[in-house]
Motif scaffolding. Structure first.
Motif, PDB file in Angstrom:
ATOM      1  N   GLN A  43      35.379  34.911  52.309  1.00  0.00           N
ATOM      2  CA  GLN A  43      34.666  35.353  51.422  1.00  0.00           C
ATOM      3  C   GLN A  43      33.756  36.336  51.320  1.00  0.00           C
ATOM      4  O   GLN A  43      33.557  37.256  50.527  1.00  0.00           O
ATOM      5  CB  GLN A  43      33.712  33.906  50.803  1.00  0.00           C
ATOM      6  N   ALA A  44      33.211  36.539  52.671  1.00  0.00           N
ATOM      7  CA  ALA A  44      32.186  37.618  52.727  1.00  0.00           C
ATOM      8  C   ALA A  44      33.036  38.972  52.706  1.00  0.00           C
ATOM      9  O   ALA A  44      32.349  40.168  52.416  1.00  0.00           O
ATOM     10  CB  ALA A  44      31.703  37.514  54.159  1.00  0.00           C
ATOM     11  N   HIS A  45      34.505  39.085  52.869  1.00  0.00           N
ATOM     12  CA  HIS A  45      35.141  40.420  52.895  1.00  0.00           C
ATOM     13  C   HIS A  45      36.213  40.427  51.387  1.00  0.00           C
ATOM     14  O   HIS A  45      36.600  41.665  51.159  1.00  0.00           O
ATOM     15  CB  HIS A  45      36.286  40.208  53.827  1.00  0.00           C
ATOM     16  N   LEU A  46      36.244  39.559  50.830  1.00  0.00           N
ATOM     17  CA  LEU A  46      37.296  39.460  49.630  1.00  0.00           C
ATOM     18  C   LEU A  46      36.395  40.088  48.494  1.00  0.00           C
ATOM     19  O   LEU A  46      35.222  39.644  48.109  1.00  0.00           O
ATOM     20  CB  LEU A  46      37.681  38.134  49.232  1.00  0.00           C
ATOM     21  N   SER A  47      37.183  40.885  47.667  1.00  0.00           N
ATOM     22  CA  SER A  47      36.584  41.298  46.264  1.00  0.00           C
ATOM     23  C   SER A  47      37.293  40.324  45.111  1.00  0.00           C
ATOM     24  O   SER A  47      36.724  40.261  44.086  1.00  0.00           O
ATOM     25  CB  SER A  47      37.093  42.770  45.990  1.00  0.00           C
ATOM     26  N   ALA A  85      50.148  34.758  46.577  1.00  0.00           N
ATOM     27  CA  ALA A  85      48.721  34.800  46.507  1.00  0.00           C
ATOM     28  C   ALA A  85      48.353  36.379  46.307  1.00  0.00           C
ATOM     29  O   ALA A  85      48.897  37.160  47.019  1.00  0.00           O
ATOM     30  CB  ALA A  85      47.988  34.271  47.604  1.00  0.00           C
ATOM     31  N   GLU A  86      47.161  36.597  45.834  1.00  0.00           N
ATOM     32  CA  GLU A  86      46.632  37.923  45.677  1.00  0.00           C
ATOM     33  C   GLU A  86      45.326  38.100  46.470  1.00  0.00           C
ATOM     34  O   GLU A  86      44.712  37.153  45.865  1.00  0.00           O
ATOM     35  CB  GLU A  86      46.849  38.506  44.319  1.00  0.00           C
ATOM     36  N   GLN A  87      45.114  39.081  47.117  1.00  0.00           N
ATOM     37  CA  GLN A  87      43.595  39.400  47.826  1.00  0.00           C
ATOM     38  C   GLN A  87      43.324  40.769  47.466  1.00  0.00           C
ATOM     39  O   GLN A  87      44.301  41.733  47.602  1.00  0.00           O
ATOM     40  CB  GLN A  87      43.843  38.851  49.208  1.00  0.00           C
ATOM     41  N   TRP A  88      42.210  40.998  47.061  1.00  0.00           N
ATOM     42  CA  TRP A  88      41.627  42.322  46.955  1.00  0.00           C
ATOM     43  C   TRP A  88      40.348  42.512  47.921  1.00  0.00           C
ATOM     44  O   TRP A  88      39.729  41.619  48.078  1.00  0.00           O
ATOM     45  CB  TRP A  88      41.216  42.527  45.593  1.00  0.00           C
ATOM     46  N   PHE A  89      40.626  43.796  48.551  1.00  0.00           N
ATOM     47  CA  PHE A  89      39.399  43.868  49.686  1.00  0.00           C
ATOM     48  C   PHE A  89      39.070  45.383  49.055  1.00  0.00           C
ATOM     49  O   PHE A  89      39.716  46.355  48.656  1.00  0.00           O
ATOM     50  CB  PHE A  89      40.023  43.995  51.090  1.00  0.00           C
ATOM     51  N   ALA A  90      37.810  45.687  49.337  1.00  0.00           N
ATOM     52  CA  ALA A  90      37.146  46.903  48.913  1.00  0.00           C
ATOM     53  C   ALA A  90      37.610  48.010  49.605  1.00  0.00           C
ATOM     54  O   ALA A  90      37.589  49.139  49.111  1.00  0.00           O
ATOM     55  CB  ALA A  90      35.294  46.839  48.763  1.00  0.00           C
ATOM     56  N   ASP A  91      37.861  47.738  50.949  1.00  0.00           N
ATOM     57  CA  ASP A  91      38.215  48.813  51.819  1.00  0.00           C
ATOM     58  C   ASP A  91      38.987  48.276  52.782  1.00  0.00           C
ATOM     59  O   ASP A  91      38.976  47.190  53.093  1.00  0.00           O
ATOM     60  CB  ASP A  91      36.967  49.896  52.185  1.00  0.00           C
ATOM     61  N   ARG A  92      39.369  49.243  53.896  1.00  0.00           N
ATOM     62  CA  ARG A  92      40.074  48.875  55.135  1.00  0.00           C
ATOM     63  C   ARG A  92      39.289  48.079  56.081  1.00  0.00           C
ATOM     64  O   ARG A  92      39.761  47.244  56.731  1.00  0.00           O
ATOM     65  CB  ARG A  92      40.478  50.283  55.565  1.00  0.00           C
ATOM     66  N   ALA A  93      37.940  48.403  56.300  1.00  0.00           N
ATOM     67  CA  ALA A  93      36.953  47.712  56.929  1.00  0.00           C
ATOM     68  C   ALA A  93      36.714  46.184  56.386  1.00  0.00           C
ATOM     69  O   ALA A  93      36.792  45.331  57.347  1.00  0.00           O
ATOM     70  CB  ALA A  93      35.532  48.418  57.028  1.00  0.00           C
ATOM     71  N   ALA A  94      36.666  45.929  55.260  1.00  0.00           N
ATOM     72  CA  ALA A  94      36.706  44.719  54.644  1.00  0.00           C
ATOM     73  C   ALA A  94      37.843  43.858  55.147  1.00  0.00           C
ATOM     74  O   ALA A  94      38.101  42.828  55.600  1.00  0.00           O
ATOM     75  CB  ALA A  94      36.482  44.544  53.316  1.00  0.00           C
ATOM     76  N   PHE A  95      39.327  44.646  54.822  1.00  0.00           N
ATOM     77  CA  PHE A  95      40.354  43.982  55.313  1.00  0.00           C
ATOM     78  C   PHE A  95      40.686  43.555  56.698  1.00  0.00           C
ATOM     79  O   PHE A  95      40.935  42.395  57.162  1.00  0.00           O
ATOM     80  CB  PHE A  95      41.497  44.790  54.867  1.00  0.00           C
ATOM     81  N   ASP A  96      40.218  44.663  57.565  1.00  0.00           N
ATOM     82  CA  ASP A  96      40.360  44.366  58.963  1.00  0.00           C
ATOM     83  C   ASP A  96      39.317  43.074  59.441  1.00  0.00           C
ATOM     84  O   ASP A  96      39.822  42.222  60.189  1.00  0.00           O
ATOM     85  CB  ASP A  96      40.054  45.584  59.791  1.00  0.00           C
ATOM     86  N   ALA A  97      38.091  43.319  58.696  1.00  0.00           N
ATOM     87  CA  ALA A  97      37.154  42.097  58.925  1.00  0.00           C
ATOM     88  C   ALA A  97      37.953  40.600  58.786  1.00  0.00           C
ATOM     89  O   ALA A  97      37.747  39.694  59.560  1.00  0.00           O
ATOM     90  CB  ALA A  97      35.862  42.252  58.473  1.00  0.00           C
ATOM     91  N   ALA A  98      38.497  40.637  57.678  1.00  0.00           N
ATOM     92  CA  ALA A  98      39.104  39.417  57.229  1.00  0.00           C
ATOM     93  C   ALA A  98      40.226  38.891  58.241  1.00  0.00           C
ATOM     94  O   ALA A  98      40.511  37.773  58.318  1.00  0.00           O
ATOM     95  CB  ALA A  98      39.526  39.446  55.591  1.00  0.00           C
ATOM     96  N   TYR A  99      41.055  39.884  58.773  1.00  0.00           N
ATOM     97  CA  TYR A  99      42.156  39.468  59.387  1.00  0.00           C
ATOM     98  C   TYR A  99      41.952  39.865  61.002  1.00  0.00           C
ATOM     99  O   TYR A  99      42.876  39.918  61.604  1.00  0.00           O
ATOM    100  CB  TYR A  99      43.314  40.105  58.851  1.00  0.00           C
ATOM    101  N   SER A 100      40.780  39.773  61.262  1.00  0.00           N
ATOM    102  CA  SER A 100      40.564  40.267  62.702  1.00  0.00           C
ATOM    103  C   SER A 100      41.084  39.088  63.853  1.00  0.00           C
ATOM    104  O   SER A 100      40.946  39.439  64.893  1.00  0.00           O
ATOM    105  CB  SER A 100      39.041  40.774  62.935  1.00  0.00           C
ATOM    106  N   ASN A 101      41.238  37.841  63.533  1.00  0.00           N
ATOM    107  CA  ASN A 101      41.351  36.701  64.201  1.00  0.00           C
ATOM    108  C   ASN A 101      42.863  36.260  63.887  1.00  0.00           C
ATOM    109  O   ASN A 101      42.998  35.528  63.073  1.00  0.00           O
ATOM    110  CB  ASN A 101      40.452  35.715  64.182  1.00  0.00           C
TER     111      ASN A 101
END
Length: 110
Positions: free
Chosen positions: A35-39, A67-83
């Motif tokens: 949630q903290a990373h998703l737009s 499923a559709e997911q939106w992220f504000a930028d690459r940093a948010a995407f990377d943070a969401a999928y870092s694990n």
């Protein structure tokens, strides 16, 4: 903005109703963990196993939902999928026969 589209096929032996019930719960888990990373986040589940509505194509769709997911930028995407060994990934592997993703550039007309 980064948009990711996930394609999921339910696991062998799982009815569409069981898949729907699982995925809606799973989607809440994804939302809770990212949630903290998703737009934005939208889940689309097949309405029926048999698409006989007007305009249907001659071949059946191989996926049971997207499923559709939106992220504000690459940093948010990377943070969401870092694990890569997250609990939601393990849950997806247990309830699908396969899944795939596509990162797209979204163009809206309306």
């Amino acid at each position: 903005m980064i948009k990711v589209i996930w394609f999921l096929k339910r696991a062998e032996g799982l009815s569409l109703s069981e898949f729907r019930q699982w995925w809606l719960g799973h989607a809440q888990d994804v939302l809770n963990s990212q949630q903290a990373h998703l737009s934005g986040y939208v889940v689309n589940i097949r309405a029926d196993d048999d698409d006989s509505a007007p305009g249907a194509t001659s071949d059946s769709c191989e996926w049971d939902g997207i499923a559709e997911q939106w992220f504000a930028d690459r940093a948010a995407f990377d943070a969401a999928y870092s694990n890569p060994s997250s609990a939601t990934r393990a849950d997806t592997l247990a309830h699908t026969s396969r899944f795939s993703r596509m990162i797209v550039d979204e163009t809206r007309f309306r």
